[in-house]
Design an enzyme around this catalytic site. Structure first.
Site, PDB file in Angstrom:
ATOM      1  CG  ASN A  71      33.893  39.158  61.581  1.00 42.06           C
ATOM      2  OD1 ASN A  71      34.012  38.016  62.024  1.00 42.06           O
ATOM      3  ND2 ASN A  71      33.120  39.440  60.541  1.00 42.06           N
TER       4      ASN A  71
ATOM      5  CG  HIS B 240      34.250  35.998  51.627  1.00 41.37           C
ATOM      6  ND1 HIS B 240      33.696  37.111  51.056  1.00 41.37           N
ATOM      7  CD2 HIS B 240      33.589  35.793  52.790  1.00 41.37           C
ATOM      8  CE1 HIS B 240      32.741  37.570  51.850  1.00 41.37           C
ATOM      9  NE2 HIS B 240      32.663  36.803  52.907  1.00 41.37           N
TER      10      HIS B 240
ATOM     11  CD  GLU C  57      38.577  33.499  53.072  1.00 37.86           C
ATOM     12  OE1 GLU C  57      38.528  33.439  54.301  1.00 37.86           O
ATOM     13  OE2 GLU C  57      37.609  33.257  52.340  1.00 37.86           O
TER      14      GLU C  57
ATOM     15  CB  SER D  14      35.795  33.966  56.907  1.00 35.79           C
ATOM     16  OG  SER D  14      35.140  33.224  55.902  1.00 35.79           O
TER      17      SER D  14
ATOM     18  CG  ASP E  40      40.089  38.105  51.679  1.00 37.36           C
ATOM     19  OD1 ASP E  40      40.332  38.864  52.637  1.00 37.36           O
ATOM     20  OD2 ASP E  40      38.946  37.901  51.235  1.00 37.36           O
TER      21      ASP E  40
ATOM     22  CG  HIS F 234      38.296  36.705  58.944  1.00 33.96           C
ATOM     23  ND1 HIS F 234      37.261  37.102  59.744  1.00 33.96           N
ATOM     24  CD2 HIS F 234      37.766  36.570  57.686  1.00 33.96           C
ATOM     25  CE1 HIS F 234      36.143  37.168  59.046  1.00 33.96           C
ATOM     26  NE2 HIS F 234      36.430  36.848  57.780  1.00 33.96           N
TER      27      HIS F 234
ATOM     28  CE  LYS G  73      35.795  40.543  57.228  1.00 37.33           C
ATOM     29  NZ  LYS G  73      34.356  40.683  57.249  1.00 37.33           N
TER      30      LYS G  73
HETATM   31  C1  LIG Z   1      37.351  36.525  53.830  1.00 34.58           C
HETATM   32  C2  LIG Z   1      36.502  37.717  53.580  1.00 34.58           C
HETATM   33  N1  LIG Z   1      36.780  38.501  52.520  1.00 34.58           N
HETATM   34  C3  LIG Z   1      36.050  39.583  52.234  1.00 34.58           C
HETATM   35  C4  LIG Z   1      34.966  39.946  53.009  1.00 34.58           C
HETATM   36  C5  LIG Z   1      34.154  41.134  52.654  1.00 34.58           C
HETATM   37  O1  LIG Z   1      34.558  42.230  53.405  1.00 34.58           O
HETATM   38  P1  LIG Z   1      33.520  43.390  53.766  1.00 34.58           P
HETATM   39  O2  LIG Z   1      32.741  42.894  54.950  1.00 34.58           O
HETATM   40  O3  LIG Z   1      34.376  44.569  54.068  1.00 34.58           O
HETATM   41  O4  LIG Z   1      32.653  43.596  52.569  1.00 34.58           O
HETATM   42  C6  LIG Z   1      34.654  39.176  54.141  1.00 34.58           C
HETATM   43  C7  LIG Z   1      33.512  39.565  54.998  1.00 34.58           C
HETATM   44  O5  LIG Z   1      32.781  38.810  55.524  1.00 34.58           O
HETATM   45  C8  LIG Z   1      35.434  38.023  54.432  1.00 34.58           C
HETATM   46  O6  LIG Z   1      35.163  37.239  55.474  1.00 34.58           O
END
Ligand SMILES: Cc1ncc(COP(=O)(O)O)c(C=O)c1O
Length: 381
Positions: free
Chosen positions: A36, A123, A169, A173, A198, A201, A231
């Site tokens: 990422n 997520h 999101e 992702s 969120d 990405h 990311k």
């Molecule tokens: C959409 C989404 N939110 C939150 C996270 C979690 O973030 P972190 O990797 O900083 O724990 C991810 C990580 O894969 C994600 O893809």
């Protein structure tokens, strides 16, 4: 320790192996089509220099405690202030990672009388918080605004008295598609609710200066945004932005903020530099946009599959075993392509999650899709 006590774990792992779902950690090797690190910042000279400079000015490696005790450092506070300005939030709080931030947010802010209505593809970290929440919860089909609306209406009809929270999101992702944020923001507004976005990405990639897709909605008192820093920002942590009162509430009530050692102050310095890079080096975003468009054309012409329109390009193959064997063949050819299987993605949609980053160029993208096309044909279902 009795043999039976350990055999329980072996039984589960064997079951996962049989269904081609056994996970294991593997070093990244070959050309990066899996990370990422969208803007190629993780290994950048500027982020490394930011850490070196911070060390030279005496910033410690470890925070030494919770933010609420001795672990609060100037670096955390400078980052939060800078991030609030950058993302246009009233206040920002820095978490050690996005998982903890999502878990904290959803488990702490929605109250017992409230409703959390969330996208089916949200997520795992948000789900963790939603599971722990005292609010009523409802999952709705992916990106269907009407379904969000109906869930709120039926909750009200059944006597729901609190506030609805919409969880999505901005860029999904595993599918790389975008949420209908404007409609969802209007829905939240009409229902006097909150929209939680969120941006994991999208941060650094989309929106003015890479501020994310919600930035285009303008500053609203009922929108919270989560910007993960591991990311496109190439570092670690998560910046949660929203109304000051909610951030203050989290500081008082979010258990994984209160009872956890603060993130490394050096990491806070690196993230602050990453935000500055977003402003200074817009060419990174433009280059990624060009590579993404190029990859989309390759996907269309070589695989006859419709690209997502973002830097995340899923190639759905369905069967988990097939996804794993295609990924292995690609890895053997020097392309770091990974399979993502249920339960991370819905049943029957195991896929190769191809991500485009500045760690590749047009030539590598073309070589990867050429190879992938041959591998898919050789592994026809
Ligand atoms: C959409 C989404 N939110 C939150 C996270 C979690 O973030 P972190 O990797 O900083 O724990 C991810 C990580 O894969 C994600 O893809």
């Amino acid at each position: 320790m009795s043999a039976e006590a350990l055999a329980r774990f072996a039984k589960t792992l064997n079951g996962l192996q049989r269904r081609a779902r056994l996970r294991s950690v593997a070093m990244g090797s070959g050309i990066d089509f899996a990370s990422n690190d969208y803007l190629g910042l993780a290994n950048s000279a500027r982020l490394k220099q930011a850490i070196t400079t911070a060390i030279d000015r005496g910033v410690p490696v470890g925070a030494g405690g919770s933010r609420l005790l001795r672990g609060n450092h100037l670096e955390h506070e400078m980052l939060e202030e800078e991030a609030a300005r950058f993302f246009g939030a009233e206040k920002v709080i820095y978490f050690a990672n996005g998982y903890a931030a999502n878990a904290a947010l959803f488990s702490t802010l929605p109250q017992r009388d409230d409703l959390i209505v969330y996208d089916d593809l949200i997520h795992a970290s948000a789900r963790e918080g939603i599971r722990a929440s005292k609010a009523t919860t409802s999952a709705v089909p992916h990106n269907e605004v009407g379904a969000f609306e109906r869930a709120i209406r039926s909750w009200r009809e059944l006597g729901g008295k609190g506030v609805p929270w919409i969880g999505v999101e901005s860029l999904y992702s595993m599918d790389g598609d975008k949420a209908p944020l404007r409609e969802l923001a209007e829905l939240a507004h009409r229902n006097e609710g909150f929209l939680v976005v969120d941006e994991a990405h999208a941060t650094g990639v989309f929106g003015p200066d890479g501020r994310g897709l919600a930035a285009e909605l303008g500053v609203k008192t009922n929108i919270l945004t989560l910007h993960t820093c591991g990311k496109a920002l190439g570092a670690a942590g998560a910046l949660l932005g929203g109304p000051k009162i909610m951030v203050d509430y989290l500081v008082n009530r979010a258990r994984n903020f209160i009872y956890s050692t603060a993130p490394s102050p050096l990491m806070a310095a690196a993230v602050r530099e990453a935000l500055q890079i977003l402003v200074d080096e817009s060419s990174r975003r433009t280059r990624l946009e060009r590579l993404t468009a190029y990859a989309g054309c390759q996907m269309q012409s070589r695989l006859a599959k419709k690209p997502s329109g973002s830097q995340i390009l899923p190639v759905i193959v369905g069967d988990s075993g097939r996804a794993v064997s295609i990924a292995r063949e690609m890895q053997a050819e020097g392309f770091d392509v990974r399979a993502v299987r249920p339960p991370t993605v819905p049943e029957g949609t195991a896929r190769l999650r191809i991500s485009i980053t500045l760690n590749v160029d047009e030539e590598k993208i073309e070589a990867m899709f050429t190879r992938l096309s041959a591998t898919l044909q050789g592994n026809a279902s």
